[in-house]
Write a protein that holds these residues in place. Sequence first.
Motif, PDB file in Angstrom:
ATOM      1  N   ILE A  76      49.458  48.854  45.108  1.00  7.75           N
ATOM      2  CA  ILE A  76      50.226  48.402  43.949  1.00  7.75           C
ATOM      3  C   ILE A  76      49.247  47.903  42.895  1.00  7.75           C
ATOM      4  CG2 ILE A  76      51.930  46.734  43.137  1.00  7.75           C
ATOM      5  CD1 ILE A  76      53.059  46.706  46.019  1.00  7.75           C
ATOM      6  N   ARG A  77      49.330  48.456  41.688  1.00  7.08           N
ATOM      7  CA  ARG A  77      48.401  48.111  40.624  1.00  7.08           C
ATOM      8  C   ARG A  77      49.096  47.201  39.617  1.00  7.08           C
ATOM      9  NH1 ARG A  77      44.212  51.878  39.630  1.00  7.08           N
ATOM     10  NH2 ARG A  77      44.663  51.801  37.395  1.00  7.08           N
ATOM     11  N   VAL A  78      48.415  46.057  39.329  1.00  8.40           N
ATOM     12  CA  VAL A  78      48.945  45.107  38.354  1.00  8.40           C
ATOM     13  C   VAL A  78      47.970  45.043  37.189  1.00  8.40           C
ATOM     14  CG1 VAL A  78      49.692  42.734  37.948  1.00  8.40           C
ATOM     15  CG2 VAL A  78      50.014  43.773  40.206  1.00  8.40           C
ATOM     16  N   ALA A  79      48.444  45.441  35.994  1.00 14.09           N
ATOM     17  CA  ALA A  79      47.590  45.465  34.806  1.00 14.09           C
ATOM     18  C   ALA A  79      48.412  45.068  33.593  1.00 14.09           C
ATOM     19  CB  ALA A  79      46.988  46.849  34.610  1.00 14.09           C
TER      20      ALA A  79
ATOM     21  N   ASP B 293      51.421  49.537  37.897  1.00 14.00           N
ATOM     22  CA  ASP B 293      52.817  49.544  38.346  1.00 14.00           C
ATOM     23  C   ASP B 293      53.578  48.323  37.853  1.00 14.00           C
ATOM     24  OD1 ASP B 293      52.504  51.926  40.089  1.00 14.00           O
ATOM     25  OD2 ASP B 293      51.166  50.600  41.205  1.00 14.00           O
ATOM     26  N   PHE B 294      52.871  47.208  37.634  1.00 18.87           N
ATOM     27  CA  PHE B 294      53.470  45.970  37.149  1.00 18.87           C
ATOM     28  C   PHE B 294      52.539  45.348  36.114  1.00 18.87           C
ATOM     29  CE2 PHE B 294      55.309  46.486  41.344  1.00 18.87           C
ATOM     30  CZ  PHE B 294      56.617  46.043  41.219  1.00 18.87           C
TER      31      PHE B 294
ATOM     32  N   ASP C 193      53.276  41.927  35.651  1.00 20.02           N
ATOM     33  CA  ASP C 193      53.408  40.557  36.138  1.00 20.02           C
ATOM     34  C   ASP C 193      53.059  40.510  37.621  1.00 20.02           C
ATOM     35  OD1 ASP C 193      54.632  37.726  35.514  1.00 20.02           O
ATOM     36  OD2 ASP C 193      55.444  38.348  37.459  1.00 20.02           O
ATOM     37  N   LEU C 194      52.079  39.674  37.986  1.00 20.89           N
ATOM     38  CA  LEU C 194      51.621  39.611  39.371  1.00 20.89           C
ATOM     39  C   LEU C 194      52.699  39.054  40.284  1.00 20.89           C
ATOM     40  CD1 LEU C 194      49.465  39.873  41.554  1.00 20.89           C
ATOM     41  CD2 LEU C 194      48.491  37.705  40.769  1.00 20.89           C
ATOM     42  N   ALA C 195      53.432  38.034  39.871  1.00 19.90           N
ATOM     43  CA  ALA C 195      54.473  37.446  40.711  1.00 19.90           C
ATOM     44  C   ALA C 195      55.546  38.474  41.054  1.00 19.90           C
ATOM     45  CB  ALA C 195      55.088  36.232  40.014  1.00 19.90           C
ATOM     46  N   GLN C 196      55.896  39.317  40.088  1.00 18.78           N
ATOM     47  CA  GLN C 196      56.879  40.365  40.362  1.00 18.78           C
ATOM     48  C   GLN C 196      56.337  41.380  41.368  1.00 18.78           C
ATOM     49  OE1 GLN C 196      58.101  42.101  36.638  1.00 18.78           O
ATOM     50  NE2 GLN C 196      59.173  40.248  35.951  1.00 18.78           N
ATOM     51  N   ALA C 197      55.059  41.705  41.258  1.00 22.67           N
ATOM     52  CA  ALA C 197      54.457  42.647  42.201  1.00 22.67           C
ATOM     53  C   ALA C 197      54.488  42.075  43.613  1.00 22.67           C
ATOM     54  CB  ALA C 197      53.024  42.957  41.784  1.00 22.67           C
ATOM     55  N   VAL C 198      54.162  40.779  43.769  1.00 21.38           N
ATOM     56  CA  VAL C 198      54.195  40.145  45.081  1.00 21.38           C
ATOM     57  C   VAL C 198      55.616  40.138  45.638  1.00 21.38           C
ATOM     58  CG1 VAL C 198      53.890  37.952  46.294  1.00 21.38           C
ATOM     59  CG2 VAL C 198      52.135  38.760  44.694  1.00 21.38           C
ATOM     60  N   ALA C 199      56.589  39.801  44.806  1.00 22.91           N
ATOM     61  CA  ALA C 199      57.981  39.730  45.265  1.00 22.91           C
ATOM     62  C   ALA C 199      58.482  41.096  45.728  1.00 22.91           C
ATOM     63  CB  ALA C 199      58.871  39.198  44.144  1.00 22.91           C
TER      64      ALA C 199
ATOM     65  N   ALA D  74      51.108  45.512  52.254  1.00 19.39           N
ATOM     66  CA  ALA D  74      50.747  46.172  50.999  1.00 19.39           C
ATOM     67  C   ALA D  74      49.452  45.595  50.433  1.00 19.39           C
ATOM     68  CB  ALA D  74      51.866  46.016  49.984  1.00 19.39           C
ATOM     69  N   ARG D  75      48.749  46.434  49.710  1.00 16.62           N
ATOM     70  CA  ARG D  75      47.582  46.011  48.935  1.00 16.62           C
ATOM     71  C   ARG D  75      47.989  45.928  47.473  1.00 16.62           C
ATOM     72  NH1 ARG D  75      41.719  46.715  48.877  1.00 16.62           N
ATOM     73  NH2 ARG D  75      40.984  47.090  46.765  1.00 16.62           N
ATOM     74  N   ILE D  76      47.693  44.793  46.859  1.00  9.20           N
ATOM     75  CA  ILE D  76      48.000  44.583  45.444  1.00  9.20           C
ATOM     76  C   ILE D  76      46.681  44.461  44.705  1.00  9.20           C
ATOM     77  CG2 ILE D  76      49.136  43.093  43.764  1.00  9.20           C
ATOM     78  CD1 ILE D  76      50.978  42.157  46.056  1.00  9.20           C
ATOM     79  N   GLU D  77      46.387  45.415  43.848  1.00 15.61           N
ATOM     80  CA  GLU D  77      45.152  45.406  43.075  1.00 15.61           C
ATOM     81  C   GLU D  77      45.433  44.801  41.701  1.00 15.61           C
ATOM     82  OE1 GLU D  77      43.802  49.425  43.043  1.00 15.61           O
ATOM     83  OE2 GLU D  77      43.115  49.365  45.128  1.00 15.61           O
ATOM     84  N   VAL D  78      44.665  43.751  41.378  1.00 19.84           N
ATOM     85  CA  VAL D  78      44.899  42.990  40.154  1.00 19.84           C
ATOM     86  C   VAL D  78      43.769  43.291  39.178  1.00 19.84           C
ATOM     87  CG1 VAL D  78      45.379  40.716  39.199  1.00 19.84           C
ATOM     88  CG2 VAL D  78      45.946  41.195  41.594  1.00 19.84           C
ATOM     89  N   PHE D  79      44.134  43.800  38.001  1.00 24.61           N
ATOM     90  CA  PHE D  79      43.149  44.156  36.984  1.00 24.61           C
ATOM     91  C   PHE D  79      43.041  43.018  35.962  1.00 24.61           C
ATOM     92  CE2 PHE D  79      44.067  48.036  39.081  1.00 24.61           C
ATOM     93  CZ  PHE D  79      42.933  48.822  38.953  1.00 24.61           C
ATOM     94  N   PRO D  80      42.004  43.028  35.116  1.00 32.88           N
ATOM     95  CA  PRO D  80      41.776  41.904  34.207  1.00 32.88           C
ATOM     96  C   PRO D  80      42.992  41.504  33.400  1.00 32.88           C
ATOM     97  CG  PRO D  80      39.863  43.346  34.229  1.00 32.88           C
ATOM     98  CD  PRO D  80      40.916  44.022  35.049  1.00 32.88           C
ATOM     99  N   GLY D  81      43.114  40.188  33.259  1.00 35.16           N
ATOM    100  CA  GLY D  81      44.234  39.595  32.540  1.00 35.16           C
ATOM    101  C   GLY D  81      44.385  38.157  32.980  1.00 35.16           C
TER     102      GLY D  81
END
Length: 737
Positions: free
Chosen positions: A381-384, A390-391, A393-399, A405-412
Amino acid sequence: MRRAIFVVSLVVTCLTGPAAQAQAPAQFDPDDFGKIVIQPRQSAGGGGGSGFVLEQAFGDYQNEPIIEYGENSPAVRLGRPIGRLDTLYANGQTGFCTAFIVDDKHIVTNHHCIPGMDGDPSGADSGIQAAQFVAGYIQPGRSAGVDKYSVSPQIVETNRGLDYTVLRVFGNPSEKYGIMELAAADPEDAEFLWIIGHPQGQSQHISREGCAAASPAISEEGKLIHSCDTLQGNSGSPVIRISDKRVIGLHHAGDNRTGFNMAIPMTRILAQSKVLHSALPVAGAVVAAAPAPAPQLKAPETAAPRLAALPETSACDALWSEAKQLGCGGYEAYLSQCASHTFSVMAKVMAKRECAAAAAPLVDPATLAQPIPVPGTPGAIRVAQDGSGDFTDLAQAVAGAKPGARIEVFPGTYTTGLDISQPVEIVGVGNRADIRLEVANDNIISWQADKGLIKGLTLRQTGGDYFGIDVLAGSVVIEDNDISSQGLSGVVLRSNVGAVVRRNEIHGGKEGGIFVFDNGKGEILENVLYGNTYAGIELRDGGEALIKDNTIRDGQGQGIFVNTGGKGQIEDNVIHGNRLVGISLDGSKNPVIKGNVIRDGLEGGILAAGHALARIEGNTLYGNAYSAIEIRTEADPWIKGNTIRDGKQSGIFVLDNGRGMIENNDIYRNAFSGIAVQAKGAPIVRGNRITRNGQFGVEILEGGGGGYENNDLTGNDRAAFFIDKAAGTLSRRGNKE
């Protein structure tokens, strides 16, 4: 020259089974233990009729006292890190082998010098009652200028087949004597060699006349075959290549049927030894005329292992250097172009290990449900925040994430706290400083999942009575993050199964750095903690942790605070510059405090109070403003084998019904007395070296007591003892005054 260098075709079969097991170190009378100068004699043991013996000479014995070359000769300078290993065995015999220094806390010798290891491979029972490393013994029959360093009876690392053992030495002899540089290649056929050691426990000798490798140098069984003269006591001697003064092998045995001695090639040992691979030094450490300078303490993340510098430069040399930095792919590229280069054998070993590691999960499978894919792997799951993922908002991705799952967080910058109750991996992708979780009036992360990972993020708790990361249950790996909290502690472990907090920077907090309580558990490894208002790390109320290889500095509170009910192991940390005591023990449940450097604190080094129990062993404490160790209010620690020096008050201060067993420590150059006791303090002080302190060796003031036996109290500025007229009950015997 007494003979030509031999060139032969040689095959030697290493014995196994009962014949090989008959190997044993040289054993002598127990009265020899602790002495520098001993009388030469024939040792017990031997190879029987098998032909396999520990040492032998060829023709006219040519193993010479090294001092014959002059105190400032290259040979003497080279031999400084080589010393005698004295062992007192459980059977009451004394043994002598040779060992050499490889870093600030480890020496290397033969496995067969520690015979108990075959009975207990864990190292818990080595068969040794006591051991010491004797350095600087180069003048036959003279002990002047010789230093003795305590050695732990427990084994750090050993291998019976390769006949090597790594031991922990206390007091950092490398600071004065330097280290031996290890070679990452096998010797050439018929190459000239030196062996430096302590035959039969005598002063340092060198074997150089006719000392060379065979041709071929390495037998089919993987042994380095050589013609250097040795005797019992040379076991554990380094075999040194003359061309670059590096250790090319570890001498260990001979075969009188073939007439050759044998060593284990250092390349084989390096391929198996994590300790020695990590200890490989920068080139040139052992060839300087002067003693090696004190090592500069570095933060753990900057102290990456380095291979020894290469003897020449070429395209393959450059590729080798790059390979070490790049890991798996680098070693594969090196081997594809340099298969016959000097380091190809080592590269194959490293490639196998590094590539296997690259294919494995970044954390233990017991901690995470699934391996971690590389960034961009399908299924992550990509958060950017720029909308490319894919998202946003990081909190929405976690929920919305499924377990594992792996959640990849990009700069922000992400500002909502995260509640995590199922296993996930949250991994920053890109520059850590640009991937920011900034949360006010909430925990940044509340963790209750069974397993998971938090990695590569900048975490800022910006206010309110909340934590940075609050681990309430389960287990998680927290690594490679930058963490700070203006609320409560940066990381909290409580009521959890276990966690790993590794290689993080935890700093500038309004309260403490890491807090472990309410039966929380974890491993706290290789972090840098600094500038926190309270303790860098606190254990309390059943909190238990392994705290190892951290740097804890410049805080406003204690470096580590083991509070009531706290327990665990505190090992090999560097603690300095804190406003309060380096380690505070108050009602602690017998933690082990071992191998730490505690220095330059604005108060004391270690404070034991409130009925605290602890084992304080092999630490180095210096430059602290108050006493290096203070014992009070019925605390009863065991203080053994520490170096306590250059403090600005007394070395150890015992008061207010403090107790303690204080034995075999080096206590010197403290501004006041070595040990001061008052106000019903009553320690047992035995077998210490308490010298060169600014006042007395032992100072017993009003109400102080205790027992003092077999201590060396010479050389203190005023006297060995000062006993006040109002002192309490005490006993003295066997002290050297």
